[in-house]
Design a protein around this motif. Structure first.
Motif, PDB file in Angstrom:
ATOM      1  N   ARG A   9       0.020  -0.527  11.740  1.00 22.91           N
ATOM      2  CA  ARG A   9       0.620  -0.430  10.413  1.00 22.91           C
ATOM      3  C   ARG A   9       0.128   0.744   9.592  1.00 22.91           C
ATOM      4  O   ARG A   9       0.785   1.152   8.636  1.00 22.91           O
ATOM      5  CB  ARG A   9       0.365  -1.731   9.634  1.00 22.91           C
TER       6      ARG A   9
ATOM      7  N   ASP B  40      -5.021   9.310   6.094  1.00 26.94           N
ATOM      8  CA  ASP B  40      -5.802   9.164   4.872  1.00 26.94           C
ATOM      9  C   ASP B  40      -6.846   8.047   5.015  1.00 26.94           C
ATOM     10  O   ASP B  40      -6.490   6.874   5.165  1.00 26.94           O
ATOM     11  CB  ASP B  40      -4.824   8.832   3.732  1.00 26.94           C
TER      12      ASP B  40
ATOM     13  N   MET C 206      -8.249   0.610   2.665  1.00 24.68           N
ATOM     14  CA  MET C 206      -7.399  -0.404   2.049  1.00 24.68           C
ATOM     15  C   MET C 206      -7.011  -1.459   3.084  1.00 24.68           C
ATOM     16  O   MET C 206      -7.127  -2.660   2.842  1.00 24.68           O
ATOM     17  CB  MET C 206      -6.162   0.284   1.462  1.00 24.68           C
TER      18      MET C 206
ATOM     19  N   ARG D  34       0.060  -6.431  -5.091  1.00 23.70           N
ATOM     20  CA  ARG D  34      -0.533  -6.607  -3.767  1.00 23.70           C
ATOM     21  C   ARG D  34      -1.902  -7.297  -3.874  1.00 23.70           C
ATOM     22  O   ARG D  34      -2.238  -8.161  -3.070  1.00 23.70           O
ATOM     23  CB  ARG D  34      -0.699  -5.234  -3.097  1.00 23.70           C
TER      24      ARG D  34
ATOM     25  N   TYR E  70      -7.971  -5.531   3.091  1.00 21.42           N
ATOM     26  CA  TYR E  70      -6.977  -6.593   3.120  1.00 21.42           C
ATOM     27  C   TYR E  70      -6.988  -7.359   4.437  1.00 21.42           C
ATOM     28  O   TYR E  70      -6.052  -8.090   4.736  1.00 21.42           O
ATOM     29  CB  TYR E  70      -5.582  -6.020   2.811  1.00 21.42           C
TER      30      TYR E  70
ATOM     31  N   PRO F 226       1.749   5.069  12.032  1.00 20.62           N
ATOM     32  CA  PRO F 226       2.764   5.657  11.136  1.00 20.62           C
ATOM     33  C   PRO F 226       2.247   6.897  10.416  1.00 20.62           C
ATOM     34  O   PRO F 226       2.999   7.841  10.180  1.00 20.62           O
ATOM     35  CB  PRO F 226       3.061   4.544  10.121  1.00 20.62           C
TER      36      PRO F 226
ATOM     37  N   ARG G 157      -2.983   3.567  -3.335  1.00 23.60           N
ATOM     38  CA  ARG G 157      -3.191   3.374  -1.895  1.00 23.60           C
ATOM     39  C   ARG G 157      -2.109   2.501  -1.280  1.00 23.60           C
ATOM     40  O   ARG G 157      -2.390   1.527  -0.583  1.00 23.60           O
ATOM     41  CB  ARG G 157      -4.569   2.763  -1.606  1.00 23.60           C
ATOM     42  N   LEU G 158      -0.850   2.850  -1.561  1.00 22.88           N
ATOM     43  CA  LEU G 158       0.264   2.144  -0.923  1.00 22.88           C
ATOM     44  C   LEU G 158       0.565   2.839   0.403  1.00 22.88           C
ATOM     45  O   LEU G 158       0.326   4.038   0.548  1.00 22.88           O
ATOM     46  CB  LEU G 158       1.505   2.203  -1.819  1.00 22.88           C
ATOM     47  N   LEU G 159       1.091   2.077   1.363  1.00 21.15           N
ATOM     48  CA  LEU G 159       1.513   2.671   2.631  1.00 21.15           C
ATOM     49  C   LEU G 159       2.841   3.376   2.374  1.00 21.15           C
ATOM     50  O   LEU G 159       3.831   2.714   2.052  1.00 21.15           O
ATOM     51  CB  LEU G 159       1.686   1.593   3.699  1.00 21.15           C
ATOM     52  N   PRO G 160       2.902   4.707   2.505  1.00 22.92           N
ATOM     53  CA  PRO G 160       4.143   5.407   2.146  1.00 22.92           C
ATOM     54  C   PRO G 160       5.300   5.040   3.069  1.00 22.92           C
ATOM     55  O   PRO G 160       6.459   5.212   2.711  1.00 22.92           O
ATOM     56  CB  PRO G 160       3.807   6.890   2.286  1.00 22.92           C
ATOM     57  N   TRP G 161       4.985   4.540   4.284  1.00 24.25           N
ATOM     58  CA  TRP G 161       6.049   4.252   5.261  1.00 24.25           C
ATOM     59  C   TRP G 161       6.497   2.797   5.205  1.00 24.25           C
ATOM     60  O   TRP G 161       7.253   2.348   6.056  1.00 24.25           O
ATOM     61  CB  TRP G 161       5.571   4.580   6.665  1.00 24.25           C
TER      62      TRP G 161
ATOM     63  N   ALA H   5      -8.576   6.660   2.858  1.00 26.60           N
ATOM     64  CA  ALA H   5      -8.445   5.683   1.769  1.00 26.60           C
ATOM     65  C   ALA H   5      -7.483   4.562   2.170  1.00 26.60           C
ATOM     66  O   ALA H   5      -7.698   3.395   1.825  1.00 26.60           O
ATOM     67  CB  ALA H   5      -7.952   6.378   0.502  1.00 26.60           C
ATOM     68  N   LEU H   6      -6.424   4.921   2.925  1.00 28.38           N
ATOM     69  CA  LEU H   6      -5.472   3.898   3.367  1.00 28.38           C
ATOM     70  C   LEU H   6      -6.109   3.008   4.422  1.00 28.38           C
ATOM     71  O   LEU H   6      -5.883   1.796   4.447  1.00 28.38           O
ATOM     72  CB  LEU H   6      -4.212   4.559   3.942  1.00 28.38           C
TER      73      LEU H   6
ATOM     74  N   ALA I 142       0.445  -1.960  -6.632  1.00 27.36           N
ATOM     75  CA  ALA I 142      -0.906  -2.211  -6.115  1.00 27.36           C
ATOM     76  C   ALA I 142      -1.493  -3.477  -6.756  1.00 27.36           C
ATOM     77  O   ALA I 142      -2.182  -4.257  -6.092  1.00 27.36           O
ATOM     78  CB  ALA I 142      -1.804  -1.008  -6.386  1.00 27.36           C
TER      79      ALA I 142
ATOM     80  N   GLU J  19      -6.615   4.954  -7.060  1.00 27.65           N
ATOM     81  CA  GLU J  19      -5.305   5.367  -6.565  1.00 27.65           C
ATOM     82  C   GLU J  19      -4.595   4.118  -6.053  1.00 27.65           C
ATOM     83  O   GLU J  19      -5.242   3.183  -5.611  1.00 27.65           O
ATOM     84  CB  GLU J  19      -5.410   6.381  -5.421  1.00 27.65           C
TER      85      GLU J  19
ATOM     86  N   TRP K  99      10.801   7.569   5.056  1.00 27.79           N
ATOM     87  CA  TRP K  99       9.955   7.292   3.891  1.00 27.79           C
ATOM     88  C   TRP K  99       9.402   8.572   3.294  1.00 27.79           C
ATOM     89  O   TRP K  99       8.970   8.607   2.151  1.00 27.79           O
ATOM     90  CB  TRP K  99       8.790   6.392   4.287  1.00 27.79           C
TER      91      TRP K  99
END
Lengths: 277, 261
Positions: free
Chosen positions: B173, B153, B159, A174, B163, B177, A114-118, B155-156, A171, A112, B254
């Protein structure tokens, strides 16, 4: 192993050298090498990887295929340091780096996006530079990475407004923006439609050839592995059952007889395996 | 073209107010014709006059200011503690094990049932109101903050770790949010409870404030002032809700679910 010989025979004698010069132009510069020694990994007593040895040279493109549950994703996550080995060692090192500070980072692209939606598309790419440089530098580099994946015009948008393929390209930007030495791809194109997937494969191959990182792709799509990798590992029962070189020069045309033959062999192996239903 | 655009827009803006306007007109007519005795229900014009008089003497503004200050102080105290504890319990297993059972037990006591006890403790002073409002808003803020953090989530979060985000960065971050939509649900719910608690507390025991103004008016059979106080509460509730909505729209732009159409 037999196949290895077949595909070598199909190439003209000069092919190996031609291939080596055509692929990564600065192979020793950035890529990290991966050494796995006697790796065991089990979850709650169930062995997933049992005594695996592996060496991935810097700058190589390796694909791992296998049935679901064969341990391919676990191997990738262990190499990235997301899972701790139950026994054995994983070493990821830069062959030419003088100081440990100069070692380029390891990055992973998940199935997926896995982007930050905000966060805006640009800020999402800048996540790949966490802890590096000033905010302005991060944004400049992120903008360049976005341009590389062809999404420069989407920088200010929310991820929710993009299509699935565009999100996966963000992604990818990134993952690449920090100039990684190792890029692990965990079935990153599995959720995309066939045409978008082929476009993404070409994009990944192009960027790999220009940047020279070590790529490790886990996929269940054998044709994808054959199209992208120069080495394919077929995993079975927590170990490597087949280790094949793909000596087909790039750029590869989809449907080339050599690739098709290779794909057929791997599929035969996977489908004819003893635990097949 | 512009006509075709404005007319439906004008219609959309006016239609929701047709029913209230008709009610007010009908109400005025019923009282003016003597159908309803103005001892039970004052006419809208009488309520307006009562509001004008109270505003002129300054009584309205004093009481409004006192009530608003109480509401905000109680909200800040209770909401602050609820938010902090929600964060702590969402982020730390130890903190949750230590406090969550106790919080859940206290939560099941209706906070208004504590009014007799609170009067015994604090008399009818400011502390009593502040305590009740704080207790009332604590639970929705606490529960929704905790839920929001729990539902981020994983998964986030993974992630972010991959990183190289530090714990503080991960919180700022990714976790906060991600928890925000749920925190806003708690905020709106808490604002409703805030007014409700304050009205009850001021009606039962107070020497100033809107509720006190209404109770005083009842003593003197000033029905118009009673209705005025009720209408002001309605307006304040609507105002709080509108402000929260605007805040939601700017903080959660968003999220397609919160984007204004």
């Amino acid at each position: 192993m037999l196949l290895d010989a077949v595909s070598r025979d199909a190439l003209p004698a000069s092919a190996p050298t031609a291939f080596r010069t055509a692929a990564p132009p600065r192979p020793a510069g950035r890529g990290l090498s991966v050494t796995v020694n006697g790796l065991h990994k089990s979850f709650d007593g169930n062995p997933v990887i049992a005594g695996l040895d592996l060496f991935l040279p810097a700058g190589s493109f390796t694909a791992i295929v296998g049935r679901s549950g064969c341990g391919k994703s676990t191997l990738l996550r262990t190499i990235l340091g997301l899972e701790r080995p139950s026994a054995g060692r994983v070493t990821v090192e830069a062959p030419s780096a003088a100081s440990p500070r100069a070692v380029p980072p390891k990055r992973i692209m998940f199935q997926e996006p896995r982007l930050l939606p905000w966060a805006s598309v640009l800020d999402n790419v800048a996540v790949g530079l966490t802890g590096l440089g000033t905010r302005a530098e991060r944004r400049d580099r992120a903008r360049a990475a976005l341009a590389e994946v062809g999404l420069a015009d989407k920088a200010g948008q929310w991820p929710a407004t993009l299509s699935g393929g565009q999100r996966q390209r963000v992604a990818l930007a990134r993952a690449l923006v920090s100039g990684p030495g190792l890029l692990a791809l965990d079935e990153p194109l599995g959720a995309l439609d066939a045409l978008t997937r082929i476009g993404m494969q070409d994009l990944i191959e192009r960027i790999w050839r220009t940047q020279g990182f070590t790529a490790l792709l886990v996929t269940h799509d054998v044709s994808e592995a054959v199209a992208l990798a120069d080495r394919i590992l077929v995993m079975e029962d927590g170990g490597v059952a087949l280790d094949l070189r793909v000596d087909v020069p790039r750029p590869r045309r989809r449907g080339e007889p050599d690739l098709a033959r290779l794909e057929g062999r791997i599929l035969d192996h996977l489908l004819g395996a003893p635990q097949a239903a | 073209m512009s006509r075709a655009l404005t007319l439906p827009r004008l219609r959309d803006a006016t239609v929701p107010w047709l029913l209230p306007a008709a009610l007010i007109v009908g109400w005025q007519a019923a009282v003016s014709t003597g159908l309803v005795s103005n001892r039970f229900m004052p006419a809208p014009l009488d309520v307006l006059r009562a509001g004008y008089d109270a505003a002129r003497t300054g009584e309205l503004w004093t009481n409004l200011g006192v009530s608003t200050l109480r509401a905000l102080a109680g909200f800040a105290v209770g909401g602050g503690i609820g938010f902090a504890l929600g964060l702590a319990n969402g982020l730390s297993r130890l903190s949750e094990t230590l406090t969550d059972t106790s919080v859940q037990m206290v939560r099941n006591v209706p906070h208004l049932s504590l009014i007799p006890l609170v009067i015994l403790w604090f008399g009818i002073g400011e502390e009593a109101k502040l305590f009740l409002v704080a207790l009332g808003v604590f639970f929705p803020i606490y529960a929704n903050t905790l839920h929001g953090i729990r539902s981020v989530d994983p998964a986030l979060v993974e992630m972010g770790r991959v990183y190289g985000m530090s714990r503080a960065e991960l919180f700022r971050r990714v976790v906060l949010p991600g928890a925000l939509p749920s925190i806003f649900v708690g905020l709106r719910y808490a604002l409703g409870i805030m007014w409700l608690t304050l009205i009850v507390a001021e009606t039962i025991s107070a020497s100033s404030g809107l509720g006190y103004m209404a109770m005083q008016a009842r003593e003197f059979m000033l029905v118009d002032v009673v209705v005025l106080a009720i209408l002001i509460y309605a307006a304040l509730g609507k105002l709080a809700d509108t402000l929260t909505r605007a805040l939601e729209r700017s903080c959660l732009s968003w999220n397609p679910a919160y984007r204004s159409a």
